[in-house]
Design a protein around this motif. Structure first.
Motif, PDB file in Angstrom:
ATOM      1  N   LEU A 129      -0.508   7.294   5.861  1.00 46.73           N
ATOM      2  CA  LEU A 129      -0.090   6.335   6.895  1.00 46.73           C
ATOM      3  C   LEU A 129       0.900   6.948   7.892  1.00 46.73           C
ATOM      4  O   LEU A 129       0.752   6.778   9.107  1.00 46.73           O
ATOM      5  CB  LEU A 129       0.534   5.088   6.257  1.00 46.73           C
ATOM      6  N   ALA A 130       1.900   7.645   7.381  1.00 47.56           N
ATOM      7  CA  ALA A 130       2.930   8.194   8.275  1.00 47.56           C
ATOM      8  C   ALA A 130       2.336   9.231   9.217  1.00 47.56           C
ATOM      9  O   ALA A 130       2.704   9.297  10.396  1.00 47.56           O
ATOM     10  CB  ALA A 130       4.071   8.804   7.460  1.00 47.56           C
ATOM     11  N   ASP A 131       1.395  10.035   8.714  1.00 48.18           N
ATOM     12  CA  ASP A 131       0.764  11.054   9.559  1.00 48.18           C
ATOM     13  C   ASP A 131      -0.062  10.405  10.662  1.00 48.18           C
ATOM     14  O   ASP A 131      -0.021  10.835  11.814  1.00 48.18           O
ATOM     15  CB  ASP A 131      -0.122  11.964   8.712  1.00 48.18           C
ATOM     16  N   ARG A 141      -6.773   4.820  13.814  1.00 43.83           N
ATOM     17  CA  ARG A 141      -7.375   3.738  13.049  1.00 43.83           C
ATOM     18  C   ARG A 141      -7.567   4.108  11.590  1.00 43.83           C
ATOM     19  O   ARG A 141      -7.759   5.270  11.249  1.00 43.83           O
ATOM     20  CB  ARG A 141      -8.741   3.361  13.653  1.00 43.83           C
ATOM     21  N   VAL A 142      -7.536   3.090  10.739  1.00 47.69           N
ATOM     22  CA  VAL A 142      -7.930   3.200   9.347  1.00 47.69           C
ATOM     23  C   VAL A 142      -9.095   2.239   9.151  1.00 47.69           C
ATOM     24  O   VAL A 142      -8.964   1.036   9.400  1.00 47.69           O
ATOM     25  CB  VAL A 142      -6.775   2.849   8.387  1.00 47.69           C
ATOM     26  N   GLN A 207      -6.955  -6.277   5.111  1.00 42.88           N
ATOM     27  CA  GLN A 207      -6.235  -7.441   5.636  1.00 42.88           C
ATOM     28  C   GLN A 207      -4.723  -7.310   5.408  1.00 42.88           C
ATOM     29  O   GLN A 207      -3.917  -7.635   6.287  1.00 42.88           O
ATOM     30  CB  GLN A 207      -6.762  -8.719   4.973  1.00 42.88           C
ATOM     31  N   GLU A 208      -4.347  -6.815   4.234  1.00 44.58           N
ATOM     32  CA  GLU A 208      -2.918  -6.688   3.937  1.00 44.58           C
ATOM     33  C   GLU A 208      -2.281  -5.555   4.726  1.00 44.58           C
ATOM     34  O   GLU A 208      -1.128  -5.659   5.167  1.00 44.58           O
ATOM     35  CB  GLU A 208      -2.723  -6.491   2.431  1.00 44.58           C
ATOM     36  N   LEU A 209      -3.013  -4.463   4.945  1.00 40.11           N
ATOM     37  CA  LEU A 209      -2.506  -3.392   5.809  1.00 40.11           C
ATOM     38  C   LEU A 209      -2.256  -3.919   7.211  1.00 40.11           C
ATOM     39  O   LEU A 209      -1.240  -3.584   7.842  1.00 40.11           O
ATOM     40  CB  LEU A 209      -3.506  -2.238   5.856  1.00 40.11           C
ATOM     41  N   HIS A 210      -3.174  -4.719   7.698  1.00 40.06           N
ATOM     42  CA  HIS A 210      -2.992  -5.307   9.036  1.00 40.06           C
ATOM     43  C   HIS A 210      -1.726  -6.160   9.074  1.00 40.06           C
ATOM     44  O   HIS A 210      -0.909  -6.037  10.000  1.00 40.06           O
ATOM     45  CB  HIS A 210      -4.205  -6.147   9.405  1.00 40.06           C
ATOM     46  N   THR A 216       4.094  -2.499  13.254  1.00 39.67           N
ATOM     47  CA  THR A 216       5.126  -1.453  13.222  1.00 39.67           C
ATOM     48  C   THR A 216       4.563  -0.050  13.429  1.00 39.67           C
ATOM     49  O   THR A 216       5.286   0.833  13.869  1.00 39.67           O
ATOM     50  CB  THR A 216       5.880  -1.488  11.879  1.00 39.67           C
ATOM     51  N   THR A 217       3.283   0.144  13.115  1.00 41.43           N
ATOM     52  CA  THR A 217       2.708   1.485  13.222  1.00 41.43           C
ATOM     53  C   THR A 217       1.798   1.662  14.427  1.00 41.43           C
ATOM     54  O   THR A 217       1.549   2.790  14.861  1.00 41.43           O
ATOM     55  CB  THR A 217       1.873   1.828  11.972  1.00 41.43           C
TER      56      THR A 217
END
Length: 324
Positions: A129-131, A141-142, A207-210, A216-217
């Motif tokens: 995620l940080a990268d 995108r993921v 959905q939870e990542l969103h 914030t990202t």
């Protein structure tokens, strides 16, 4: 096809065949650089060569999604060796073993379909995620591959054989998900349902990542069902008769059949095209394929979109992969 964003670098899991291989082809055709993540990088390179994918556009990474230590080692290798930013991630690899009589276990002791399809990808996302957040690409995108069979808002998700996707109260996860527990709800092992449950976890994770990370990202998180790729090697562990009848049925009866090439193209669109820049969407082209059919946001069942369930899956997954 919508006008594409500028080319970037994407990591795709599961590219030795099927949708992942065809997505790699579609993205390199757009000018993207693809990092493949597979148990066998040599086989991945051979598969890419058979598709005419330029080796200069590829980096091959050894990673077994069913082994959390392999995921950690793979990420460390990637971050240490990739001389370019990572702009996108496609979680595509999956195992489906509906003929198992008893569960198979991952090196960490988890049921193999949940370990590979969900937990390995969950850890991979957390570690990258940080990268991806640091990327300056307009399409960071993921993307996670979902399935109609895990979404009860659609006909394919209502089929009760062997049972609909349902994580219950997560009692199996909460109890540690180790033998003899092989199901998220701690009930009797059903291999076909274990696959459905793992794919339900994939869509829940999106959905939870969103909800947790998009604002914030700036990363766009989405899942998709590209259509019924009835002849994909995903079904190699099904009976031979099924492997013949299922594609015929999807082509001639349901109209749901999608070729591996078209499915790969749809994955590439979700990764690279501006028309897919909305976070939190589960993209679909429908259960019946239409000539020139366009993507749309498919409604997800409460099991896939309930915030309380999603928080429970997130918290349990963080513990199971060793991040809390």
């Amino acid at each position: 096809m919508a006008e594409a964003n500028s080319a970037g670098t994407v990591l795709i899991t599961g590219t030795t065949s099927g949708v992942g291989l065809n997505a790699a082809k579609a993205l390199t055709d757009r000018g993207w650089t693809v990092v493949t993540a597979n148990r066998d990088p040599v086989r991945a390179a051979q598969a890419a060569e058979s598709m005419g994918i330029p080796s200069a556009k590829l980096h091959h990474l050894r990673m077994d999604l069913g082994d959390l230590e392999s995921v950690r080692t793979g990420v460390e290798t990637l971050v240490g060796s990739l001389a370019m930013p990572l702009d996108a991630l496609v979680c595509n690899a999956a195992v489906y073993k509906p003929r198992l009589k008893q569960p198979e276990w991952s090196p960490q002791g988890y049921e193999i379909s949940m370990a590979t399809n969900h937990l390995g990808h969950f850890l991979l996302i957390q570690m990258l995620l940080a990268d991806i957040q640091r990327s300056q690409h307009p399409a960071k995108r993921v993307v996670i591959l979902g399935t109609v069979t895990a979404n009860s808002k659609e006909l394919g998700g209502k089929i009760p054989i062997p049972a609909p996707a349902d994580l219950g109260d997560l009692s199996g996860f909460k109890a540690g998900f180790k033998a003899p527990i092989a199901m998220a709800n701690a009930k009797a092992f059903k291999p076909g349902k274990a696959y459905k449950d793992s794919k339900l976890c994939n869509m829940i994770t999106t959905q939870e990542l969103h909800r947790r990370c998009h604002a914030t990202t700036g990363i766009v998180f989405s899942s998709l069902y590209p259509g019924c790729v009835a002849d994909t090697p995903l079904f190699r562990n099904t009976p031979k008769a099924f492997q013949k009848i299922f594609p015929w049925f999807q082509k001639n009866v349901t109209g749901g059949y999608v070729s591996q090439a078209l499915a790969g193209e749809r994955v590439a669109q979700v990764v690279a095209d501006p028309g897919f820049n909305t976070s939190g969407v589960h993209w679909s082209w429908g259960n019946r394929q239409k000539q020139g059919g366009q993507q749309f946001s498919q409604e997800l069942s409460d099991k896939a979109s309930n915030p309380e369930t999603a928080q429970g899956v997130w918290d349990c997954s963080m513990r199971l992969v060793g991040l809390t």
